[in-house]
Design an enzyme around this catalytic site. Structure first.
Site, PDB file in Angstrom:
ATOM      1  N   LYS A   1       0.856  -1.155   0.303  1.00 13.50           N
ATOM      2  CA  LYS A   1       0.003   0.064  -0.031  1.00 13.50           C
ATOM      3  C   LYS A   1       0.955   1.311  -0.160  1.00 13.50           C
ATOM      4  CE  LYS A   1      -1.424   2.225   3.378  1.00 13.50           C
ATOM      5  NZ  LYS A   1      -1.459   3.570   4.122  1.00 13.50           N
TER       6      LYS A   1
ATOM      7  N   PHE B   1     -11.922   7.613  -2.839  1.00 15.22           N
ATOM      8  CA  PHE B   1     -11.314   7.570  -1.332  1.00 15.22           C
ATOM      9  C   PHE B   1     -11.848   8.618  -0.513  1.00 15.22           C
ATOM     10  CE2 PHE B   1      -8.046   8.796   1.225  1.00 15.22           C
ATOM     11  CZ  PHE B   1      -7.753   7.791   2.258  1.00 15.22           C
TER      12      PHE B   1
ATOM     13  N   HIS C   1      -9.963   1.972   3.848  1.00 10.84           N
ATOM     14  CA  HIS C   1     -11.124   2.618   3.202  1.00 10.84           C
ATOM     15  C   HIS C   1     -11.517   1.872   1.853  1.00 10.84           C
ATOM     16  CE1 HIS C   1     -11.641   5.879   5.831  1.00 10.84           C
ATOM     17  NE2 HIS C   1     -10.537   6.232   5.911  1.00 10.84           N
TER      18      HIS C   1
ATOM     19  N   ASP D   1      -6.144   0.459   1.031  1.00 19.99           N
ATOM     20  CA  ASP D   1      -6.092   0.297   2.339  1.00 19.99           C
ATOM     21  C   ASP D   1      -7.510  -0.024   2.740  1.00 19.99           C
ATOM     22  OD1 ASP D   1      -7.767   2.538   1.671  1.00 19.99           O
ATOM     23  OD2 ASP D   1      -6.449   3.898   3.128  1.00 19.99           O
TER      24      ASP D   1
END
Length: 445
Positions: free
Chosen positions: A285, A353, A306, A304
């Site tokens: 990530k 995001f 989210h 991630d």
């Protein structure tokens, strides 16, 4: 105590649909922009100069702070290198009223356009992504103007090492501490000092890890120190920038093709990702964050918690072989978004995001649009039997913009993620003007 003065405001035309700094500078890309509530400015040191920005529906305004400190520092506006402390010397002389060479403002505009990544038609990209994805089409209208910043690769690397198990407010605190304790001082405005981001060499001393731990970095202190040592002592000068997408080079270098797009991304992106994984504190990530926001590889999709939640909720992941976020699932999510959105998949993913962040949750319940109509009538000469009528229609949509908490609040011991915020209104507006002629006899009926 303020040392030096700001230049006059300059502006260039750009709509909020093409750039919205109130969203772009707060959505977890860069962590050094400081909001000044009294004047609604955003300030940050970029490449040795303190910049200040603000925006209205038609223009982006910018100015620079000029002081004996910044005029004596080096100014890397030509061929920037993130992994080298070298700078191009500046010979500008700052006068008593803060003016300098005329070229200074031209260079600042070039720097801004490069940093804000303004070469792409964002409205066209949003249209493309919306045509390919109903979920993007549903959420994008409330999150227009989000651009992927062209950041310094070293700054992006260290910042996202700090992002491990962290939130935007605390990452911003850590990055500020790095700058204040290890970065060069550029300007002082009021009681606030502004520093540039520290070069890798500044973070290689033996006491860096222990000092960062004392400043609240925890286990990240070791990763930052060891990564700085690797970059300085085990990699060639300019190594980080050598991993950049050739289509998104450093300022002053002409872009060239980045290669053929594949389901897993272009060859240069995969190579850069693999190289970054060899650094301390860098997993898949963090490597993708650096590839996207520090190296210009638009197909990088950082996954991630989210993004994993978005993938499960909106794109039917979390079933069958992809019940949990394993490496295979991580790759599958990235490949899915790359197939859906193309070589700027990371950019499109960043819009979703942002829409998922608690800070911007109010955008999904925006105030209905307000329409104002103004009519102006201009009488012609008496011998002219017609009048000219000018109609101006302004449509505005109001959002509650949550401003980050003050620095004193952020320093509170029990700080919660995005929990202390001030609310302010932001209006996105469009204006249409039409002019027509009407017979005086018809108008007087």
């Amino acid at each position: 105590m303020t040392v030096g003065v700001f230049s006059e405001w300059h502006k260039f035309p750009i709509s909020l649909s093409e750039l919205c700094i109130n969203t772009t500078l707060r959505c977890g890309q860069s962590f050094r922009w400081h909001n000044v509530p009294e004047s609604d400015e955003w300030r940050c040191v970029l490449h040795g100069r303190l910049l200040s920005l603000k925006q209205d529906p038609q223009y982006l305004y910018y100015r620079t702070h000029r002081s004996p400190i910044s005029s004596s520092t080096k100014d890397p506006l030509i061929k920037l290198s993130s992994s080298s402390p070298l700078r191009v010397e500046s010979n500008r002389q700052v006068t008593q009223n803060g003016s300098s060479d005329d070229s200074h403002d031209d260079e600042t505009l070039k720097l801004l356009k490069h940093y804000l990544n303004l070469s792409s038609n964002l409205t066209g990209l949003y249209t493309q992504w919306s045509s390919q994805d109903p979920n993007f089409k549903k959420k994008a209208p409330q999150f227009t103007g989000i651009r992927i910043l062209r950041q310094d690769a070293w700054e992006a690397l260290v910042s996202f090492i700090c992002s491990s198990n962290n939130n935007i407010a605390r990452i911003s605190q850590m990055v500020e501490k790095l700058c204040v304790n290890y970065g060069p001082l550029v300007a002082t405005v009021g009681d606030r000092t502004y520093h540039d981001f520290p070069a890798p060499e500044a973070l290689t001393a033996d006491d860096v890890e222990s000092r960062l731990r004392s400043l609240g970095f925890g286990y990240r202190a070791k990763y930052i120190h060891q990564t700085a040592l690797i970059v300085v002592k085990e990699r060639e000068q300019g190594w980080l920038d050598s991993l950049r997408n050739p289509e998104s080079p450093v300022l002053g270098v002409e872009p060239v093709s980045g290669g053929e797009m594949r389901p897993e991304g272009r060859e240069g992106y995969r190579y850069a990702h693999e190289q970054l994984l060899g650094l301390q504190g860098v997993g898949p990530k963090v490597a993708d964050c650096v590839c996207l926001m520090g190296l210009g590889w638009g197909e990088a999709v950082p996954v991630d918690t989210h993004v994993w939640q978005i993938a499960q909720r909106d794109y039917k992941f979390g079933r069958g072989a992809h019940k949990s976020l394993t490496k295979a699932t991580y790759d599958a999510v990235g490949n899915h978004f790359r197939k859906l959105w193309g070589k700027e998949a990371g950019w499109a993913h960043s819009v979703l995001f942002t829409a998922d962040l608690r800070t911007f949750s109010d955008r999904l319940a925006a105030t209905p649009g307000k329409i104002d109509v103004k009519v102006a009538v201009k009488e012609e000469d008496e011998d002219n039997e017609s009048v000219r009528i000018k109609t101006e229609v302004t449509t505005s949509t109001a959002y509650a913009l949550k401003r980050p908490a003050s620095e004193d609040e952020l320093e509170s011991k029990d700080m919660k993620e995005e929990s202390k915020e001030n609310v302010k209104a932001v209006i996105q507006a469009s204006r249409t003007t039409t002019t027509r002629r009407m017979s005086k006899r018809l108008r007087n009926r």
